[in-house]
Motif scaffolding. Structure first.
Motif, PDB file in Angstrom:
ATOM      1  N   GLU A 145       0.816  -1.206   0.000  1.00  0.00           N
ATOM      2  CA  GLU A 145       0.000   0.000   0.000  1.00  0.00           C
ATOM      3  C   GLU A 145       0.856   1.266   0.000  1.00  0.00           C
ATOM      4  O   GLU A 145       1.936   1.285   0.570  1.00  0.00           O
ATOM      5  CB  GLU A 145      -0.918   0.023   1.238  1.00  0.00           C
ATOM      6  CG  GLU A 145      -1.828  -1.182   1.370  1.00  0.00           C
ATOM      7  CD  GLU A 145      -2.948  -1.190   0.349  1.00  0.00           C
ATOM      8  OE1 GLU A 145      -3.173  -0.146  -0.312  1.00  0.00           O
ATOM      9  OE2 GLU A 145      -3.591  -2.239   0.194  1.00  0.00           O
ATOM     10  N   THR A 146       0.346   2.294  -0.621  1.00  0.00           N
ATOM     11  CA  THR A 146       1.006   3.594  -0.560  1.00  0.00           C
ATOM     12  C   THR A 146       0.832   4.166   0.845  1.00  0.00           C
ATOM     13  O   THR A 146      -0.036   3.738   1.605  1.00  0.00           O
ATOM     14  CB  THR A 146       0.373   4.581  -1.558  1.00  0.00           C
ATOM     15  OG1 THR A 146      -0.995   4.779  -1.176  1.00  0.00           O
ATOM     16  CG2 THR A 146       0.418   4.032  -2.965  1.00  0.00           C
ATOM     17  N   ALA A 147       1.656   5.149   1.177  1.00  0.00           N
ATOM     18  CA  ALA A 147       1.553   5.787   2.486  1.00  0.00           C
ATOM     19  C   ALA A 147       0.149   6.359   2.684  1.00  0.00           C
ATOM     20  O   ALA A 147      -0.436   6.262   3.764  1.00  0.00           O
ATOM     21  CB  ALA A 147       2.606   6.873   2.614  1.00  0.00           C
ATOM     22  N   THR A 148      -0.400   6.939   1.642  1.00  0.00           N
ATOM     23  CA  THR A 148      -1.748   7.510   1.724  1.00  0.00           C
ATOM     24  C   THR A 148      -2.782   6.449   2.090  1.00  0.00           C
ATOM     25  O   THR A 148      -3.620   6.662   2.979  1.00  0.00           O
ATOM     26  CB  THR A 148      -2.145   8.148   0.369  1.00  0.00           C
ATOM     27  OG1 THR A 148      -1.157   9.106   0.012  1.00  0.00           O
ATOM     28  CG2 THR A 148      -3.499   8.810   0.478  1.00  0.00           C
ATOM     29  N   ASN A 149      -2.714   5.308   1.435  1.00  0.00           N
ATOM     30  CA  ASN A 149      -3.669   4.246   1.737  1.00  0.00           C
ATOM     31  C   ASN A 149      -3.487   3.694   3.144  1.00  0.00           C
ATOM     32  O   ASN A 149      -4.462   3.346   3.813  1.00  0.00           O
ATOM     33  CB  ASN A 149      -3.548   3.116   0.723  1.00  0.00           C
ATOM     34  CG  ASN A 149      -4.320   3.416  -0.541  1.00  0.00           C
ATOM     35  OD1 ASN A 149      -5.223   4.258  -0.543  1.00  0.00           O
ATOM     36  ND2 ASN A 149      -3.963   2.747  -1.620  1.00  0.00           N
ATOM     37  N   ARG A 150      -2.238   3.591   3.569  1.00  0.00           N
ATOM     38  CA  ARG A 150      -2.002   3.113   4.931  1.00  0.00           C
ATOM     39  C   ARG A 150      -2.655   4.061   5.933  1.00  0.00           C
ATOM     40  O   ARG A 150      -3.252   3.627   6.915  1.00  0.00           O
ATOM     41  CB  ARG A 150      -0.498   2.999   5.205  1.00  0.00           C
ATOM     42  CG  ARG A 150       0.199   1.963   4.348  1.00  0.00           C
ATOM     43  CD  ARG A 150       1.495   1.464   4.970  1.00  0.00           C
ATOM     44  NE  ARG A 150       2.521   2.472   5.152  1.00  0.00           N
ATOM     45  CZ  ARG A 150       3.364   2.875   4.206  1.00  0.00           C
ATOM     46  NH1 ARG A 150       3.292   2.371   2.981  1.00  0.00           N
ATOM     47  NH2 ARG A 150       4.299   3.768   4.475  1.00  0.00           N
ATOM     48  N   TYR A 151      -2.542   5.346   5.649  1.00  0.00           N
ATOM     49  CA  TYR A 151      -3.146   6.337   6.540  1.00  0.00           C
ATOM     50  C   TYR A 151      -4.668   6.208   6.538  1.00  0.00           C
ATOM     51  O   TYR A 151      -5.298   6.179   7.592  1.00  0.00           O
ATOM     52  CB  TYR A 151      -2.728   7.743   6.110  1.00  0.00           C
ATOM     53  CG  TYR A 151      -3.339   8.844   6.923  1.00  0.00           C
ATOM     54  CD1 TYR A 151      -2.988   9.018   8.258  1.00  0.00           C
ATOM     55  CD2 TYR A 151      -4.278   9.718   6.380  1.00  0.00           C
ATOM     56  CE1 TYR A 151      -3.556  10.035   9.013  1.00  0.00           C
ATOM     57  CE2 TYR A 151      -4.837  10.733   7.127  1.00  0.00           C
ATOM     58  CZ  TYR A 151      -4.474  10.889   8.441  1.00  0.00           C
ATOM     59  OH  TYR A 151      -5.032  11.899   9.185  1.00  0.00           O
ATOM     60  N   LEU A 152      -5.248   6.087   5.367  1.00  0.00           N
ATOM     61  CA  LEU A 152      -6.702   5.970   5.276  1.00  0.00           C
ATOM     62  C   LEU A 152      -7.198   4.719   5.992  1.00  0.00           C
ATOM     63  O   LEU A 152      -8.227   4.737   6.681  1.00  0.00           O
ATOM     64  CB  LEU A 152      -7.138   5.945   3.803  1.00  0.00           C
ATOM     65  CG  LEU A 152      -6.976   7.276   3.067  1.00  0.00           C
ATOM     66  CD1 LEU A 152      -7.287   7.120   1.585  1.00  0.00           C
ATOM     67  CD2 LEU A 152      -7.884   8.335   3.686  1.00  0.00           C
ATOM     68  N   LYS A 153      -6.467   3.631   5.833  1.00  0.00           N
ATOM     69  CA  LYS A 153      -6.836   2.383   6.489  1.00  0.00           C
ATOM     70  C   LYS A 153      -6.821   2.542   8.013  1.00  0.00           C
ATOM     71  O   LYS A 153      -7.729   2.088   8.712  1.00  0.00           O
ATOM     72  CB  LYS A 153      -5.832   1.291   6.103  1.00  0.00           C
ATOM     73  CG  LYS A 153      -6.371   0.261   5.119  1.00  0.00           C
ATOM     74  CD  LYS A 153      -5.341  -0.856   4.902  1.00  0.00           C
ATOM     75  CE  LYS A 153      -5.967  -2.123   4.350  1.00  0.00           C
ATOM     76  NZ  LYS A 153      -4.967  -3.152   3.992  1.00  0.00           N
ATOM     77  N   LEU A 154      -5.770   3.194   8.506  1.00  0.00           N
ATOM     78  CA  LEU A 154      -5.647   3.385   9.949  1.00  0.00           C
ATOM     79  C   LEU A 154      -6.799   4.237  10.463  1.00  0.00           C
ATOM     80  O   LEU A 154      -7.400   3.939  11.515  1.00  0.00           O
ATOM     81  CB  LEU A 154      -4.304   4.052  10.271  1.00  0.00           C
ATOM     82  CG  LEU A 154      -4.015   4.281  11.750  1.00  0.00           C
ATOM     83  CD1 LEU A 154      -3.965   2.967  12.517  1.00  0.00           C
ATOM     84  CD2 LEU A 154      -2.710   5.048  11.939  1.00  0.00           C
ATOM     85  N   LEU A 155      -7.125   5.270   9.725  1.00  0.00           N
ATOM     86  CA  LEU A 155      -8.244   6.147  10.093  1.00  0.00           C
ATOM     87  C   LEU A 155      -9.527   5.345  10.248  1.00  0.00           C
ATOM     88  O   LEU A 155     -10.311   5.552  11.173  1.00  0.00           O
ATOM     89  CB  LEU A 155      -8.479   7.182   8.999  1.00  0.00           C
ATOM     90  CG  LEU A 155      -7.623   8.422   9.052  1.00  0.00           C
ATOM     91  CD1 LEU A 155      -8.387   9.602   8.507  1.00  0.00           C
ATOM     92  CD2 LEU A 155      -7.236   8.691  10.483  1.00  0.00           C
ATOM     93  N   GLN A 156      -9.715   4.453   9.293  1.00  0.00           N
ATOM     94  CA  GLN A 156     -10.940   3.659   9.288  1.00  0.00           C
ATOM     95  C   GLN A 156     -10.970   2.725  10.496  1.00  0.00           C
ATOM     96  O   GLN A 156     -11.998   2.570  11.153  1.00  0.00           O
ATOM     97  CB  GLN A 156     -10.963   2.846   7.996  1.00  0.00           C
ATOM     98  CG  GLN A 156     -12.329   2.440   7.523  1.00  0.00           C
ATOM     99  CD  GLN A 156     -12.240   1.675   6.218  1.00  0.00           C
ATOM    100  OE1 GLN A 156     -11.143   1.490   5.672  1.00  0.00           O
ATOM    101  NE2 GLN A 156     -13.362   1.205   5.723  1.00  0.00           N
ATOM    102  N   GLN A 157      -9.808   2.131  10.789  1.00  0.00           N
ATOM    103  CA  GLN A 157      -9.761   1.135  11.858  1.00  0.00           C
ATOM    104  C   GLN A 157      -9.731   1.761  13.244  1.00  0.00           C
ATOM    105  O   GLN A 157     -10.340   1.233  14.178  1.00  0.00           O
ATOM    106  CB  GLN A 157      -8.535   0.236  11.672  1.00  0.00           C
ATOM    107  CG  GLN A 157      -8.705  -0.777  10.549  1.00  0.00           C
ATOM    108  CD  GLN A 157      -7.382  -1.376  10.116  1.00  0.00           C
ATOM    109  OE1 GLN A 157      -6.358  -1.198  10.780  1.00  0.00           O
ATOM    110  NE2 GLN A 157      -7.373  -2.085   8.997  1.00  0.00           N
ATOM    111  N   LYS A 158      -9.019   2.854  13.398  1.00  0.00           N
ATOM    112  CA  LYS A 158      -8.903   3.474  14.717  1.00  0.00           C
ATOM    113  C   LYS A 158      -9.011   4.989  14.623  1.00  0.00           C
ATOM    114  O   LYS A 158      -8.030   5.715  14.847  1.00  0.00           O
ATOM    115  CB  LYS A 158      -7.569   3.086  15.373  1.00  0.00           C
ATOM    116  CG  LYS A 158      -7.343   1.570  15.380  1.00  0.00           C
ATOM    117  CD  LYS A 158      -6.341   1.103  16.411  1.00  0.00           C
ATOM    118  CE  LYS A 158      -6.378  -0.407  16.565  1.00  0.00           C
ATOM    119  NZ  LYS A 158      -5.337  -0.951  17.430  1.00  0.00           N
TER     120      LYS A 158
END
Lengths: 190, 190
Positions: A145-158
DNA sequence: TGATATTCTTGCCATTTGGCAAGTTGTAAA
DNA sequence: TTTACAACTTGCCAAATGGCAAGAATATCA
């Protein structure tokens, strides 16, 4: 309180009675924002269930900079397995990012009950399995994943993290600099 | 053969007798280079101890490309815990990169013995602890180490890989493209 | 409230890595 | 041996990320 434990200790082989015995080894503890639950170099002698609040784990790199390795939110099991089960000094620190309500379990109490209840053992193995999976997934995300996607994923999870963890801590968890994460946020909003 | 098992199943609570019982549930199996030990979508019903050879685990990303997630070498425990313990379809594939000699353990045999021997349970928990640590370390390395250092570290830990795994597989494990890894190799030699 | 420190953003430029394509080398089967 | 295919290297350029420093915004505490 019972709902909390029932949620965490879910396993077909754990009876109501087992759950009561498990609940009985938990003791409520409170930490204030900024408090340290476990300091690197010390041997963990307990794990916690986080009823309410936000906690992070971090290590230090060669430069002495902090690298956040994990965030814990409501209903999470807060633990440093290597230290607790190998009875060895922790490399990780645990720090409360908000005021926290936790339930503490001492290693000895856990150990005795663990070996008495086959369901507890099975539960523990499944817990490890789940952990392993999610940590592997984190490595995979770092690759795929790109850094952007990792950030979005984290936002969604926590999502709570955004309000309580400073950008720098989130950035180190995602494997980018705070400068980059700031730009990522900007791009997302645009 | 005994040395192999003694090496893997090391725990103060495991007696000679326990070890014999554990050894008895292992059965030798041979795989040839290229063989698949576990295919994604299937439920793992066994784990293996790798006496000799090289095995890799991989998943597929959105594009269908293979991402290598792990390499197994001599004396490693070859297992997909999520599939074996949750009895769920594996996302990972296991593939022999060389001819391999392994010792297979069926889930049912393991499960019965596991719950009979407290030392086995303790051993299992420590195994998980170690695994968790090394997978977390991998995430940390992805964050803290350069691609070049990750490659050097891997070389040091599992030098066999160089001879038997094609560059592309190593590259995906390290989180870089094969082009980049080729350049990294060039820079190292220079 | 005011002073101080931390957090966050942004511009400028350097470094790292990626993507593509061509060419080379190596390997395995006909 | 020849052919075919996979593995590897390399050049060129683009994209992503980092490093530094200045300034703006925000939090904290006396």
């Amino acid at each position: 309180m019972n709902a909390l434990f029932k949620n965490i200790y879910q396993h077909p082989l754990l009876s109501e009675e087992d759950l009561k015995a498990i609940a009985a080894i938990h003791q409520q503890v409170i930490f204030a924002k900024g408090d340290t639950l476990l300091k690197e170099g010390r041997v963990a002698n307990e794990y916690y269930i986080l009823e309410n609040g936000l906690i992070r784990a971090f290590v230090h790199n060669y430069n002495g900079d902090e690298i956040t390795t994990d965030f814990f939110t409501d209903n999470n099991l807060v633990i440093v397995p290597t230290s607790l089960f190998q009875r060895s000094p922790s490399q990780e620190n645990l720090q409360a990012l908000t005021d926290c309500v936790l339930w503490k379990v001492e290693f000895n109490d856990f150990q005795q009950l663990f070996h008495r209840l086959p369901g507890f053992i099975e539960w523990g193995r499944l817990w490890f399995t789940t952990q392993l999976f999610s940590v592997k997934q984190r490595s995979l995300d770092m690759i795929m994943e790109t850094a952007t996607n990792r950030y979005l994923k984290l936002l969604q999870q926590k999502p709570q993290i955004i309000q309580h963890a400073p950008l720098k801590q989130i950035a180190s968890y995602l494997g980018v600099t705070d400068t980059s994460l700031s730009r990522i946020r900007k791009d997302i909003t645009a």
